[in-house]
Scaffold this motif. Sequence first.
Motif, short mmCIF file in Angstrom:
data_model
loop_
_atom_site.label_atom_id
_atom_site.label_comp_id
_atom_site.label_asym_id
_atom_site.label_seq_id
_atom_site.Cartn_x
_atom_site.Cartn_y
_atom_site.Cartn_z
N ASP A 172 0.83 -1.19 0.00
CA ASP A 172 0.00 0.00 0.00
C ASP A 172 0.87 1.25 0.00
O ASP A 172 2.02 1.24 0.45
CB ASP A 172 -0.91 0.02 1.24
CG ASP A 172 -1.84 -1.18 1.27
OD1 ASP A 172 -2.25 -1.62 0.19
OD2 ASP A 172 -2.13 -1.67 2.38
N SER A 235 -6.81 -2.03 -6.85
CA SER A 235 -7.12 -2.83 -5.67
C SER A 235 -6.33 -4.12 -5.80
O SER A 235 -5.46 -4.23 -6.67
CB SER A 235 -8.62 -3.11 -5.60
OG SER A 235 -9.01 -3.97 -6.66
N LYS A 236 -6.66 -5.10 -4.97
CA LYS A 236 -5.97 -6.37 -5.08
C LYS A 236 -6.26 -7.07 -6.41
O LYS A 236 -5.50 -7.94 -6.84
CB LYS A 236 -6.38 -7.29 -3.92
CG LYS A 236 -5.82 -6.84 -2.58
CD LYS A 236 -6.18 -7.82 -1.48
CE LYS A 236 -5.55 -7.42 -0.15
NZ LYS A 236 -5.89 -8.39 0.93
N SER A 262 -12.92 -8.55 -1.21
CA SER A 262 -12.62 -9.04 0.14
C SER A 262 -12.69 -7.89 1.14
O SER A 262 -12.46 -6.73 0.76
CB SER A 262 -11.23 -9.69 0.18
OG SER A 262 -10.23 -8.73 -0.12
N PRO A 263 -12.99 -8.19 2.38
CA PRO A 263 -13.14 -7.14 3.40
C PRO A 263 -11.86 -6.33 3.62
O PRO A 263 -11.93 -5.15 3.98
CB PRO A 263 -13.53 -7.91 4.65
CG PRO A 263 -14.11 -9.20 4.15
CD PRO A 263 -13.34 -9.51 2.92
N ASP A 264 -10.71 -6.95 3.44
CA ASP A 264 -9.45 -6.25 3.72
C ASP A 264 -8.91 -5.50 2.50
O ASP A 264 -7.83 -4.92 2.54
CB ASP A 264 -8.41 -7.23 4.23
CG ASP A 264 -8.07 -8.30 3.20
OD1 ASP A 264 -8.91 -8.54 2.30
OD2 ASP A 264 -6.99 -8.90 3.31
N ASP A 265 -9.66 -5.53 1.41
CA ASP A 265 -9.24 -4.82 0.19
C ASP A 265 -9.68 -3.37 0.25
O ASP A 265 -10.66 -3.02 0.92
CB ASP A 265 -9.84 -5.50 -1.05
CG ASP A 265 -9.11 -5.11 -2.33
OD1 ASP A 265 -8.13 -4.34 -2.24
OD2 ASP A 265 -9.52 -5.57 -3.41
N HIS A 266 -8.96 -2.50 -0.44
CA HIS A 266 -9.37 -1.10 -0.53
C HIS A 266 -8.90 -0.55 -1.88
O HIS A 266 -8.10 -1.17 -2.58
CB HIS A 266 -8.79 -0.28 0.62
CG HIS A 266 -7.31 -0.07 0.51
ND1 HIS A 266 -6.41 -1.04 0.89
CD2 HIS A 266 -6.58 0.99 0.07
CE1 HIS A 266 -5.18 -0.59 0.70
NE2 HIS A 266 -5.26 0.64 0.21
#
Length: 312
Positions: A172, A235-236, A262-266
């Motif tokens: 990131d 993003s991922k 996914s929840p941890d992606d941004h």
Amino acid sequence: MADIKNRKTQAISWDSHKDNSHTRDAAPVQDNAANQDAQFRKIPMAELIRTYRKKARISQQDLGEMLGVTRNTVVNWEGGKYRPDIDLLLPLCDIFGITLYELFGTEDLSLEISSHENDLLKQYRQISPLSQRIVDRMVDCILYEESEDRNCRLARHARLVGILEVAAAAGDGLGFSDIPMESCRFVFINDVNRKADAVLAIKGDSMMPRYHSGDMVYVQFTQSPNVGEDVICRSKEGFHIKRLGEDGPYSLNPDIPFTLTSPDDHVETIGRVLGIVNSSADFPTEEEGDLLRELRYEDIEEFREKYHLTES
């Protein structure tokens, strides 16, 4: 004249022509073939024969003897009273050192050399070897100056942009120098790409009808785009092209909404879209590209070092 029979020529056909023993010395102008006469009226045959004969420094008497006709026949040709028999056209061309096209006052459009260029070549062959060398140096100098000018204009009107990789880099908060690039290439500068840093190929239909899968877009790196602009974010899943709204990026195609997997992606915005690449006009040809890589070698090396490229 020994090679007259072996000369490769284009066939000339006159449907109304009748070969007979009187044609060579007394072939009067006939009106029995309208299209033939129309063709001849467009061709200054008499003037051309006289011009080329004088240029070859051949008398009317000598020309007649070379062709097996009388001097009076040559006089009548040059006076426009009669025309040479078709069988004498090739011998005339051989004597004058010209082509059938020149004898008929036309140009062979299938050749790459014009009649004017042919005249220059003949003049070049008439000057001394010393004068030819002077001409050679002059032409070499002109070609060099034009080549240098062309190269400068080519280099001045092109700039380097990166080709973005489809997959996003891991981690990131990476700086722009860490944005993954596949390669770099030159584009001709225009109002659309003047501030572009990279090019990205679009995959998918989430931004239809504005963008289609297969389009390429110019990207300007920035982390502060304006609401309402089309942006490139990552993003991922990789890079995405989206419209920036008050609540974040979104798809123009309502049937393909933008969601994280996914929840941890941004989502991280890396730049704004400046416009669509016009591949036929914006990219140099293969030959121009080779020349640009030679002229702008240092710029390429600097770009590759900045973005950690191993190949250009």
